[in-house]
Design a protein around this motif. Structure first.
Motif, PDB file in Angstrom:
ATOM      1  N   TRP A 120       0.735  -1.093   0.116  1.00 21.08           N
ATOM      2  CA  TRP A 120      -0.207  -0.110  -0.314  1.00 21.08           C
ATOM      3  C   TRP A 120       0.806   1.197   0.206  1.00 21.08           C
ATOM      4  O   TRP A 120       2.223   1.403   0.595  1.00 21.08           O
ATOM      5  CB  TRP A 120      -0.651  -0.520   1.415  1.00 21.08           C
ATOM      6  CG  TRP A 120      -1.685  -1.159   1.519  1.00 21.08           C
ATOM      7  CD1 TRP A 120      -1.351  -1.670   2.313  1.00 21.08           C
ATOM      8  CD2 TRP A 120      -2.785  -1.492   0.104  1.00 21.08           C
ATOM      9  NE1 TRP A 120      -2.457  -3.237   2.253  1.00 21.08           N
ATOM     10  CE2 TRP A 120      -2.860  -3.224   1.646  1.00 21.08           C
ATOM     11  CE3 TRP A 120      -2.979  -1.251   0.088  1.00 21.08           C
ATOM     12  CZ2 TRP A 120      -4.339  -3.514   0.817  1.00 21.08           C
ATOM     13  CZ3 TRP A 120      -4.815  -2.158  -0.891  1.00 21.08           C
ATOM     14  CH2 TRP A 120      -5.137  -2.712  -0.565  1.00 21.08           C
ATOM     15  N   HIS A 143     -15.947   1.713  -6.392  1.00 16.60           N
ATOM     16  CA  HIS A 143     -14.197   1.514  -5.923  1.00 16.60           C
ATOM     17  C   HIS A 143     -14.550   0.405  -6.243  1.00 16.60           C
ATOM     18  O   HIS A 143     -15.139  -0.467  -6.202  1.00 16.60           O
ATOM     19  CB  HIS A 143     -13.875   2.324  -4.731  1.00 16.60           C
ATOM     20  CG  HIS A 143     -14.791   1.530  -3.788  1.00 16.60           C
ATOM     21  ND1 HIS A 143     -16.195   2.225  -3.398  1.00 16.60           N
ATOM     22  CD2 HIS A 143     -14.647   0.739  -2.745  1.00 16.60           C
ATOM     23  CE1 HIS A 143     -16.756   1.791  -2.070  1.00 16.60           C
ATOM     24  NE2 HIS A 143     -16.067   0.344  -1.604  1.00 16.60           N
ATOM     25  N   HIS A 144     -13.512  -0.169  -6.552  1.00 15.62           N
ATOM     26  CA  HIS A 144     -13.227  -1.680  -6.705  1.00 15.62           C
ATOM     27  C   HIS A 144     -11.978  -2.432  -5.800  1.00 15.62           C
ATOM     28  O   HIS A 144     -11.555  -1.696  -4.902  1.00 15.62           O
ATOM     29  CB  HIS A 144     -12.125  -2.125  -8.354  1.00 15.62           C
ATOM     30  CG  HIS A 144     -11.815  -2.945  -7.504  1.00 15.62           C
ATOM     31  ND1 HIS A 144     -13.223  -4.551  -8.953  1.00 15.62           N
ATOM     32  CD2 HIS A 144     -10.925  -4.644  -8.476  1.00 15.62           C
ATOM     33  CE1 HIS A 144     -12.624  -5.478  -8.445  1.00 15.62           C
ATOM     34  NE2 HIS A 144     -11.010  -5.596  -8.141  1.00 15.62           N
ATOM     35  N   HIS A 145     -12.619  -3.518  -5.209  1.00 17.20           N
ATOM     36  CA  HIS A 145     -11.673  -4.161  -3.759  1.00 17.20           C
ATOM     37  C   HIS A 145     -10.931  -5.283  -4.770  1.00 17.20           C
ATOM     38  O   HIS A 145     -11.665  -6.444  -4.538  1.00 17.20           O
ATOM     39  CB  HIS A 145     -12.499  -5.092  -3.112  1.00 17.20           C
ATOM     40  CG  HIS A 145     -13.221  -3.764  -2.415  1.00 17.20           C
ATOM     41  ND1 HIS A 145     -12.897  -2.887  -1.152  1.00 17.20           N
ATOM     42  CD2 HIS A 145     -14.431  -3.102  -2.110  1.00 17.20           C
ATOM     43  CE1 HIS A 145     -13.390  -2.231  -0.109  1.00 17.20           C
ATOM     44  NE2 HIS A 145     -14.481  -2.664  -1.062  1.00 17.20           N
ATOM     45  N   ASP A 146      -9.604  -5.569  -5.191  1.00 19.10           N
ATOM     46  CA  ASP A 146      -9.317  -6.066  -5.697  1.00 19.10           C
ATOM     47  C   ASP A 146      -9.096  -7.822  -4.275  1.00 19.10           C
ATOM     48  O   ASP A 146      -8.772  -8.931  -4.621  1.00 19.10           O
ATOM     49  CB  ASP A 146      -7.530  -6.117  -6.042  1.00 19.10           C
ATOM     50  CG  ASP A 146      -7.045  -6.791  -7.307  1.00 19.10           C
ATOM     51  OD1 ASP A 146      -7.158  -7.595  -7.314  1.00 19.10           O
ATOM     52  OD2 ASP A 146      -5.696  -6.816  -6.513  1.00 19.10           O
ATOM     53  N   HIS A 157     -11.186  -8.040   3.242  1.00 12.59           N
ATOM     54  CA  HIS A 157     -11.228  -7.205   3.498  1.00 12.59           C
ATOM     55  C   HIS A 157     -12.180  -7.052   4.638  1.00 12.59           C
ATOM     56  O   HIS A 157     -13.085  -8.377   4.246  1.00 12.59           O
ATOM     57  CB  HIS A 157     -11.141  -5.761   3.501  1.00 12.59           C
ATOM     58  CG  HIS A 157     -12.380  -5.253   3.102  1.00 12.59           C
ATOM     59  ND1 HIS A 157     -13.048  -5.192   1.771  1.00 12.59           N
ATOM     60  CD2 HIS A 157     -13.642  -4.689   3.286  1.00 12.59           C
ATOM     61  CE1 HIS A 157     -14.719  -4.943   0.987  1.00 12.59           C
ATOM     62  NE2 HIS A 157     -14.554  -4.376   2.452  1.00 12.59           N
ATOM     63  N   GLY A 166     -12.699 -10.193  -2.162  1.00 11.82           N
ATOM     64  CA  GLY A 166     -12.262  -9.175  -2.856  1.00 11.82           C
ATOM     65  C   GLY A 166     -12.355  -9.316  -4.424  1.00 11.82           C
ATOM     66  O   GLY A 166     -13.453 -10.654  -4.957  1.00 11.82           O
ATOM     67  N   THR A 176     -16.287  -4.950  -7.424  1.00  7.61           N
ATOM     68  CA  THR A 176     -16.343  -3.402  -7.614  1.00  7.61           C
ATOM     69  C   THR A 176     -18.149  -3.294  -7.250  1.00  7.61           C
ATOM     70  O   THR A 176     -18.896  -3.642  -7.332  1.00  7.61           O
ATOM     71  CB  THR A 176     -16.927  -3.037  -9.161  1.00  7.61           C
ATOM     72  OG1 THR A 176     -15.129  -2.466  -9.536  1.00  7.61           O
ATOM     73  CG2 THR A 176     -16.881  -1.097  -8.988  1.00  7.61           C
ATOM     74  N   THR A 220     -11.980  -0.714   8.646  1.00  8.23           N
ATOM     75  CA  THR A 220     -11.907  -1.771   7.622  1.00  8.23           C
ATOM     76  C   THR A 220     -10.331  -1.788   7.424  1.00  8.23           C
ATOM     77  O   THR A 220     -10.051  -1.354   7.759  1.00  8.23           O
ATOM     78  CB  THR A 220     -12.481  -1.489   6.029  1.00  8.23           C
ATOM     79  OG1 THR A 220     -11.431  -0.223   5.938  1.00  8.23           O
ATOM     80  CG2 THR A 220     -13.582  -1.047   6.517  1.00  8.23           C
ATOM     81  N   GLU A 230      -7.873  -3.915   5.220  1.00 15.25           N
ATOM     82  CA  GLU A 230      -7.657  -4.896   4.265  1.00 15.25           C
ATOM     83  C   GLU A 230      -6.363  -5.263   3.701  1.00 15.25           C
ATOM     84  O   GLU A 230      -5.344  -5.116   3.987  1.00 15.25           O
ATOM     85  CB  GLU A 230      -7.801  -3.425   2.879  1.00 15.25           C
ATOM     86  CG  GLU A 230      -9.069  -2.168   2.593  1.00 15.25           C
ATOM     87  CD  GLU A 230      -8.785  -1.565   1.422  1.00 15.25           C
ATOM     88  OE1 GLU A 230      -8.995  -1.279   0.676  1.00 15.25           O
ATOM     89  OE2 GLU A 230      -7.564  -0.049   2.519  1.00 15.25           O
TER      90      GLU A 230
END
Length: 234
Positions: free
Chosen positions: A131, A170-173, A176, A210, A213, A228, A230
């Motif tokens: 990150w 938004h996208h969570h690859d 989390h 993940g 989106t 959160t 992540e």
């Protein structure tokens, strides 16, 4: 000479209590209820009654604590003097593991928190962070997302948003963990799947995979607060 002896004498009852108390694993400590367990995290919902204490228990992994309500505790690590700690509601702290302690609730209210063990700490503690250390904070109309810290491959953020506010698409690859600080009444609109309502009580936890989106809307009537945690990758 007498002044030097008195503090040592005051510590004798505490040291004697540790000697008499058998150490237990965190999974056997009655105030800790296991809520989520996978290869990334082991999550405990913790509640210690007013003026009560936990058993002497060991933390073998680095961990996070999310406080639920203001609290005042004595952190009594084996072979060390007690440390007085105060937490504000929603405050989140990181603690390196590999120690045993007793948590003693000094207040007239239950000491409630969510304890999150980072199970991959050994291999991720010194690994390059996935990150960015800056630029993670976001502000949208009625929404505030603040990155608190990045440790052991996990990015920890505090989220607040007003009634009716929406976190844009938004996208969570990676996966989390959501920890509800306040009661939540939210709706997740996932691309290709439609709206998914979610109601959580303060202290509830939810592991989310993940690869999707979505937008997130506070459909409740009060401020929504959650934390959160992540993780990168799938």
């Amino acid at each position: 000479m007498k002044r030097a002896i008195v503090p040592a004498l005051l510590l004798l009852p505490l040291l004697g209590a540790f000697a008499a108390a058998p150490e237990v694993e965190i999974t056997s400590e009655p105030s800790h209820r296991l809520a989520v367990e996978n290869e990334r995290v082991r999550v405990f919902q913790v509640e210690v009654a007013p003026k009560a204490s936990t058993l002497l228990h060991r933390h073998r992994h680095d961990y996070l604590v999310v406080a639920l309500g203001d609290s005042h505790v004595s952190n009594e690590v084996a072979d060390k003097p007690p440390v007085d700690l105060k937490f504000a509601n929603g405050e989140t702290r990181f603690t390196p593991g590999n120690f045993a302690h007793i948590a003693r609730n000094l207040s007239d209210q239950p000491f409630r928190n969510v304890t999150i063990e980072l199970m991959e700490d050994d291999k991720l503690r010194t690994a390059p962070s996935p990150w960015p250390m800056e630029g993670g904070d976001k502000v949208f109309p009625g929404v505030r997302i603040k990155v608190l810290f990045v440790r052991d491959g996990a990015r920890v953020s505090a989220v607040e948003f007003e009634p009716g506010a929406t976190v844009p698409s938004h996208h969570h690859d990676g996966p989390h963990l959501l920890v509800a600080v306040s009661d939540l009444d939210i709706r997740s609109d996932v691309d290709g799947m439609g709206p998914m309502p979610g109601q959580f009580r303060s202290g509830a936890v939810k592991w989310l995979p993940g690869g999707y989106t979505h937008t997130l809307t506070n459909v409740g009537k009060s401020l929504a607060r959650f934390v959160t945690v992540e993780f990168a990758g799938k």
